[in-house]
Motif scaffolding. Structure first.
Motif, PDB file in Angstrom:
ATOM      1  N   ALA A  92     -57.734  65.652  48.229  1.00  0.00           N
ATOM      2  CA  ALA A  92     -57.984  66.584  47.136  1.00  0.00           C
ATOM      3  C   ALA A  92     -59.109  66.046  46.267  1.00  0.00           C
ATOM      4  CB  ALA A  92     -56.718  66.779  46.308  1.00  0.00           C
ATOM      5  N   TYR A 126     -63.677  72.618  44.369  1.00  0.00           N
ATOM      6  CA  TYR A 126     -62.469  71.841  44.098  1.00  0.00           C
ATOM      7  C   TYR A 126     -61.451  72.190  45.172  1.00  0.00           C
ATOM      8  CZ  TYR A 126     -64.343  70.808  39.450  1.00  0.00           C
ATOM      9  OH  TYR A 126     -65.125  70.375  38.410  1.00  0.00           O
ATOM     10  N   VAL A 127     -60.901  71.178  45.821  1.00  0.00           N
ATOM     11  CA  VAL A 127     -59.947  71.376  46.904  1.00  0.00           C
ATOM     12  C   VAL A 127     -58.600  70.786  46.495  1.00  0.00           C
ATOM     13  CG1 VAL A 127     -59.404  70.866  49.314  1.00  0.00           C
ATOM     14  CG2 VAL A 127     -61.778  71.278  48.619  1.00  0.00           C
ATOM     15  N   GLY A 128     -57.570  71.616  46.558  1.00  0.00           N
ATOM     16  CA  GLY A 128     -56.222  71.158  46.252  1.00  0.00           C
ATOM     17  C   GLY A 128     -55.256  71.589  47.339  1.00  0.00           C
ATOM     18  N   TYR A 129     -54.102  70.932  47.398  1.00  0.00           N
ATOM     19  CA  TYR A 129     -53.092  71.212  48.415  1.00  0.00           C
ATOM     20  C   TYR A 129     -51.775  71.590  47.731  1.00  0.00           C
ATOM     21  CZ  TYR A 129     -56.437  69.106  51.603  1.00  0.00           C
ATOM     22  OH  TYR A 129     -57.571  68.836  52.326  1.00  0.00           O
ATOM     23  N   SER A 135     -54.395  74.772  51.852  1.00  0.00           N
ATOM     24  CA  SER A 135     -55.369  74.216  50.911  1.00  0.00           C
ATOM     25  C   SER A 135     -56.010  75.370  50.162  1.00  0.00           C
ATOM     26  CB  SER A 135     -56.432  73.383  51.626  1.00  0.00           C
ATOM     27  OG  SER A 135     -57.256  74.178  52.446  1.00  0.00           O
ATOM     28  N   HIS A 137     -59.322  76.335  47.842  1.00  0.00           N
ATOM     29  CA  HIS A 137     -60.669  75.901  47.509  1.00  0.00           C
ATOM     30  C   HIS A 137     -61.222  76.803  46.407  1.00  0.00           C
ATOM     31  CE1 HIS A 137     -61.519  73.717  51.568  1.00  0.00           C
ATOM     32  NE2 HIS A 137     -60.213  73.810  51.350  1.00  0.00           N
ATOM     33  N   CYS A 166     -57.881  70.223  40.105  1.00  0.00           N
ATOM     34  CA  CYS A 166     -57.022  70.143  41.296  1.00  0.00           C
ATOM     35  C   CYS A 166     -55.545  70.225  40.922  1.00  0.00           C
ATOM     36  CB  CYS A 166     -57.314  68.865  42.072  1.00  0.00           C
ATOM     37  SG  CYS A 166     -58.955  68.852  42.837  1.00  0.00           S
ATOM     38  N   GLU A 170     -52.995  73.139  42.298  1.00  0.00           N
ATOM     39  CA  GLU A 170     -51.773  72.829  43.028  1.00  0.00           C
ATOM     40  C   GLU A 170     -50.533  73.363  42.321  1.00  0.00           C
ATOM     41  OE1 GLU A 170     -52.040  68.628  43.802  1.00  0.00           O
ATOM     42  OE2 GLU A 170     -53.615  68.920  45.315  1.00  0.00           O
TER      43      GLU A 170
END
Length: 266
Positions: A92, A126-129, A135, A137, A166, A170
């Motif tokens: 992330a 910005y990448v979050g899980y 995911s 984006h 992030c 999430e």
């Protein structure tokens, strides 16, 4: 540390207050636009077993999102460097397109026929899980409306905000669900099956792998490093691939394969 400009803290508070409501994505974008200049945003959820979901979009330049539903969400996303982050389960954080793209990305057909047409000059995400197999984006771009790339100061500020952005991603999209796991080999295998079913062409596993990597914009040297084979061996497989498909260029490979990507069984 200097205060963020334009009362951005107020807009951050609004985004936090809007968590888990339909208005959150818009408030998130409004906060980020107060932190540094952004021409457009595209918020996408990537899954393991189905096409991406468009969560929110905004752009002054209409060409940015003109073909996102008709082309990108129906199959072109499989060639996108940001989708590759999803497959690779990259950590992330903040990513810049030009830093993660394959070495020949700007010379491949996906770039020429889709990405370049969006008029995008620069893009970060910005990448979050938020959930297993999912995911999200939050892509932020500069396009023809400003015709400017992000400055070092912009990128420093964006990086500083990454833990906040992030965490919000999430928390807000924790309800999204996905199943299974997906790897590049799953995509190339599905492409291999589709080529056989629709075109009667029996590609080997390696030829299908190389076809997908060529479509993504990898050079022979880059493919060789990823597959741990020699560049000369890659060239041999590419010649075999082109011969089997009765084509002679990457452009012809793209024209042949692109319609098939939209109907892959992953």
């Amino acid at each position: 540390m200097r205060d963020l400009p334009n009362l951005s803290e107020t807009f951050l508070g609004d985004a936090i207050a809007a968590l888990n409501t339909d208005g959150f994505a818009g408030h998130l974008f409004q906060w980020l636009t107060r932190c540094f200049e952004i021409d457009n945003t595209t918020m996408l959820a990537y899954f393991q077993e189905r096409s991406p979901q468009l969560l929110f979009s905004h752009a002054r330049e209409p060409r940015v999102h003109e073909r996102i539903v008709s082309d990108y969400l129906t199959g072109a996303y499989l060639l996108d460097p940001f989708h590759a982050l999803h497959i690779e389960r990259a950590a992330a954080g903040l990513y810049r397109m030009r830093d993660i793209a394959p070495d020949q990305f700007t010379r491949n057909e996906y770039f020429a026929t889709y990405y370049q047409e969006t008029t995008m000059c620069d893009e970060i995400a910005y990448v979050g899980y938020p959930a297993p197999g999912v995911s999200v984006h939050v892509c932020l771009g500069r396009d023809a409306s400003s015709a400017r790339v992000f400055s070092p100061r912009d990128l420093e500020r964006a990086q500083r905000l990454a833990p906040i952005a992030c965490a919000l991603i999430e928390r807000n999209w924790a309800g999204l669900r996905s199943e299974g796991a997906i790897r590049d080999s799953d995509v190339s295998g599905a492409l291999q099956r589709r080529v056989a079913a629709d075109r009667g062409i029996a590609l080997t596993d390696r030829q299908a792998e190389i076809a997908l990597l060529v479509l993504k914009g990898h050079s022979s040297s880059s493919i060789a490093m990823r597959l741990e084979i020699s560049p000369q061996t890659v060239k041999v497989f590419r010649k075999q691939l082109y011969r089997k498909c009765d084509i002679s260029s990457q452009a012809e490979l793209f024209s042949m394969m692109m319609p098939l990507l939209s109907s892959l069984d992953l």
